[in-house]
Design a protein around this motif. Structure first.
Motif, PDB file in Angstrom:
ATOM      1  N   TYR A 177      -5.616  22.910  14.448  1.00  0.00           N
ATOM      2  CA  TYR A 177      -5.106  23.486  13.210  1.00  0.00           C
ATOM      3  C   TYR A 177      -4.722  22.412  12.205  1.00  0.00           C
ATOM      4  O   TYR A 177      -5.096  22.478  11.046  1.00  0.00           O
ATOM      5  CB  TYR A 177      -3.899  24.379  13.500  1.00  0.00           C
ATOM      6  N   LEU A 178      -3.951  21.432  12.638  1.00  0.00           N
ATOM      7  CA  LEU A 178      -3.516  20.377  11.738  1.00  0.00           C
ATOM      8  C   LEU A 178      -4.420  19.169  11.906  1.00  0.00           C
ATOM      9  O   LEU A 178      -4.358  18.458  12.904  1.00  0.00           O
ATOM     10  CB  LEU A 178      -2.062  19.984  12.018  1.00  0.00           C
ATOM     11  N   ARG A 179      -5.287  18.962  10.919  1.00  0.00           N
ATOM     12  CA  ARG A 179      -6.197  17.825  10.946  1.00  0.00           C
ATOM     13  C   ARG A 179      -6.082  17.068   9.633  1.00  0.00           C
ATOM     14  O   ARG A 179      -5.830  17.650   8.582  1.00  0.00           O
ATOM     15  CB  ARG A 179      -7.653  18.273  11.151  1.00  0.00           C
ATOM     16  N   LEU A 180      -6.269  15.762   9.694  1.00  0.00           N
ATOM     17  CA  LEU A 180      -6.292  14.929   8.502  1.00  0.00           C
ATOM     18  C   LEU A 180      -7.711  14.443   8.255  1.00  0.00           C
ATOM     19  O   LEU A 180      -8.424  14.099   9.201  1.00  0.00           O
ATOM     20  CB  LEU A 180      -5.377  13.710   8.671  1.00  0.00           C
ATOM     21  N   SER A 181      -8.085  14.412   6.998  1.00  0.00           N
ATOM     22  CA  SER A 181      -9.365  13.796   6.670  1.00  0.00           C
ATOM     23  C   SER A 181      -9.206  12.280   6.743  1.00  0.00           C
ATOM     24  O   SER A 181      -8.088  11.745   6.701  1.00  0.00           O
ATOM     25  CB  SER A 181      -9.821  14.201   5.276  1.00  0.00           C
ATOM     26  N   LYS A 182     -10.330  11.595   6.832  1.00  0.00           N
ATOM     27  CA  LYS A 182     -10.278  10.128   6.837  1.00  0.00           C
ATOM     28  C   LYS A 182      -9.671   9.609   5.542  1.00  0.00           C
ATOM     29  O   LYS A 182      -8.961   8.595   5.529  1.00  0.00           O
ATOM     30  CB  LYS A 182     -11.680   9.560   7.040  1.00  0.00           C
ATOM     31  N   GLU A 183      -9.929  10.323   4.452  1.00  0.00           N
ATOM     32  CA  GLU A 183      -9.393   9.908   3.154  1.00  0.00           C
ATOM     33  C   GLU A 183      -7.871  10.070   3.112  1.00  0.00           C
ATOM     34  O   GLU A 183      -7.159   9.213   2.575  1.00  0.00           O
ATOM     35  CB  GLU A 183     -10.043  10.720   2.034  1.00  0.00           C
ATOM     36  N   GLN A 184      -7.373  11.192   3.676  1.00  0.00           N
ATOM     37  CA  GLN A 184      -5.924  11.391   3.727  1.00  0.00           C
ATOM     38  C   GLN A 184      -5.253  10.297   4.553  1.00  0.00           C
ATOM     39  O   GLN A 184      -4.235   9.734   4.158  1.00  0.00           O
ATOM     40  CB  GLN A 184      -5.601  12.766   4.329  1.00  0.00           C
ATOM     41  N   TYR A 185      -5.836  10.018   5.704  1.00  0.00           N
ATOM     42  CA  TYR A 185      -5.256   8.989   6.564  1.00  0.00           C
ATOM     43  C   TYR A 185      -5.289   7.621   5.881  1.00  0.00           C
ATOM     44  O   TYR A 185      -4.328   6.845   5.979  1.00  0.00           O
ATOM     45  CB  TYR A 185      -5.996   8.931   7.891  1.00  0.00           C
ATOM     46  N   ALA A 186      -6.372   7.343   5.176  1.00  0.00           N
ATOM     47  CA  ALA A 186      -6.489   6.063   4.470  1.00  0.00           C
ATOM     48  C   ALA A 186      -5.402   5.931   3.412  1.00  0.00           C
ATOM     49  O   ALA A 186      -4.840   4.836   3.215  1.00  0.00           O
ATOM     50  CB  ALA A 186      -7.870   5.932   3.838  1.00  0.00           C
ATOM     51  N   ARG A 187      -5.089   7.034   2.714  1.00  0.00           N
ATOM     52  CA  ARG A 187      -4.033   6.974   1.698  1.00  0.00           C
ATOM     53  C   ARG A 187      -2.672   6.703   2.350  1.00  0.00           C
ATOM     54  O   ARG A 187      -1.859   5.936   1.824  1.00  0.00           O
ATOM     55  CB  ARG A 187      -3.995   8.276   0.897  1.00  0.00           C
ATOM     56  N   LEU A 188      -2.426   7.317   3.509  1.00  0.00           N
ATOM     57  CA  LEU A 188      -1.178   7.069   4.218  1.00  0.00           C
ATOM     58  C   LEU A 188      -1.114   5.626   4.720  1.00  0.00           C
ATOM     59  O   LEU A 188      -0.062   4.985   4.667  1.00  0.00           O
ATOM     60  CB  LEU A 188      -1.039   8.046   5.395  1.00  0.00           C
ATOM     61  N   ALA A 189      -2.238   5.123   5.201  1.00  0.00           N
ATOM     62  CA  ALA A 189      -2.287   3.739   5.680  1.00  0.00           C
ATOM     63  C   ALA A 189      -2.060   2.754   4.540  1.00  0.00           C
ATOM     64  O   ALA A 189      -1.438   1.700   4.727  1.00  0.00           O
ATOM     65  CB  ALA A 189      -3.621   3.471   6.369  1.00  0.00           C
ATOM     66  N   THR A 190      -2.558   3.089   3.357  1.00  0.00           N
ATOM     67  CA  THR A 190      -2.321   2.233   2.197  1.00  0.00           C
ATOM     68  C   THR A 190      -0.833   2.179   1.862  1.00  0.00           C
ATOM     69  O   THR A 190      -0.286   1.113   1.546  1.00  0.00           O
ATOM     70  CB  THR A 190      -3.115   2.751   0.983  1.00  0.00           C
ATOM     71  N   LEU A 191      -0.176   3.335   1.944  1.00  0.00           N
ATOM     72  CA  LEU A 191       1.266   3.360   1.717  1.00  0.00           C
ATOM     73  C   LEU A 191       2.005   2.577   2.801  1.00  0.00           C
ATOM     74  O   LEU A 191       2.996   1.891   2.517  1.00  0.00           O
ATOM     75  CB  LEU A 191       1.769   4.804   1.671  1.00  0.00           C
ATOM     76  N   GLU A 192       1.546   2.686   4.022  1.00  0.00           N
ATOM     77  CA  GLU A 192       2.147   1.925   5.121  1.00  0.00           C
ATOM     78  C   GLU A 192       2.165   0.433   4.802  1.00  0.00           C
ATOM     79  O   GLU A 192       3.190  -0.243   4.964  1.00  0.00           O
ATOM     80  CB  GLU A 192       1.374   2.173   6.413  1.00  0.00           C
ATOM     81  N   ARG A 193       1.043  -0.070   4.323  1.00  0.00           N
ATOM     82  CA  ARG A 193       0.969  -1.501   3.979  1.00  0.00           C
ATOM     83  C   ARG A 193       1.884  -1.829   2.793  1.00  0.00           C
ATOM     84  O   ARG A 193       2.531  -2.877   2.763  1.00  0.00           O
ATOM     85  CB  ARG A 193      -0.477  -1.893   3.681  1.00  0.00           C
ATOM     86  N   ALA A 194       1.938  -0.910   1.825  1.00  0.00           N
ATOM     87  CA  ALA A 194       2.783  -1.142   0.658  1.00  0.00           C
ATOM     88  C   ALA A 194       4.264  -1.189   1.048  1.00  0.00           C
ATOM     89  O   ALA A 194       5.049  -1.933   0.446  1.00  0.00           O
ATOM     90  CB  ALA A 194       2.547  -0.045  -0.383  1.00  0.00           C
ATOM     91  N   PHE A 195       4.633  -0.419   2.070  1.00  0.00           N
ATOM     92  CA  PHE A 195       6.013  -0.420   2.542  1.00  0.00           C
ATOM     93  C   PHE A 195       6.307  -1.563   3.510  1.00  0.00           C
ATOM     94  O   PHE A 195       7.424  -1.689   3.990  1.00  0.00           O
ATOM     95  CB  PHE A 195       6.348   0.916   3.213  1.00  0.00           C
TER      96      PHE A 195
END
Length: 211
Positions: A177-195
């Protein structure tokens, strides 16, 4: 401790202590947290928990805090129904007391590093967009509480709580039911690096990515 070398930290780390069928060999929730604060723990780890708890207590209403805690803890809907803790604000006060008791036993004076203190204020807009992106999954009450956390606490704390809420929600639903697209995950990973986090913070939800 430099948070860039750690897994999840602060209040989201404390949230991971509790499970739907938890006992943790403790008679109270505060005792359960205290039991996890072993003497060998780095003081900065407790300071990060304390900072998060203070931000939440001072920045959010008891109702908003309760919503966030319930959304970010496995079986969180039962946490306050046991009757031992009135609401999220009362619980944060107990967490602060546990932190202070542990820190009082340390003879050395410690401070947080510049990385540990980073709040990511300039990333507020990106975190709000990330929160809104998952409104259909997390529900409006959780999204409103997270958005308020961005504005009244710090974007850093709100982002970590978002990741925790997604992880908990995924465990409570059908695995498809709860799935992330590769693009969604990439955006979260980008924020991870920014933080300036370590590589294992966002990877807690990597298993949700559609392959």
């Amino acid at each position: 401790m430099d948070r860039s070398t750690e897994f999840m930290f602060g209040i989201p780390w404390v949230m991971s202590f509790f499970h739907q069928d938890w006992t943790l060999d403790a008679s109270t929730e505060a005792e359960a947290v205290a039991d996890q604060f072993v003497e060998e723990l780095e003081p900065a780890a407790v300071l990060l928990v304390r900072r998060d708890a203070r931000l939440l207590h001072d920045g959010l209403s008891p109702d908003r805090l309760t919503v966030l805690w319930e959304a970010c803890v496995e079986g969180g809907e039962y946490f306050f129904r046991r009757g031992r803790i009135a609401d999220g604000a009362a619980w944060m006060r107990q967490v602060l007391e546990v932190c202070d008791a542990w820190l009082a036993r340390r003879p050395d004076t410690v401070t947080l590093s510049a990385t540990d203190q980073y709040e990511g204020r300039e990333l507020a807009g990106q975190v709000l967009s990330a929160v809104d992106e998952f409104s259909g999954v997390l529900g409006q009450e959780t999204v409103r509480a997270l958005a308020e956390c961005v504005r009244r606490c710090t974007p850093d704390l709100a982002f970590r709580l978002l990741l925790r809420a997604l992880c908990v929600k995924s465990d409570s639903l059908s695995p498809h039911y709860l799935r992330l697209s590769k693009e969604q995950y990439a955006r979260l990973a980008t924020l991870e690096r920014a933080f300036r986090y370590g590589e294992y913070v966002v990877s807690d939800i990597e298993h949700l990515v559609d392959t």
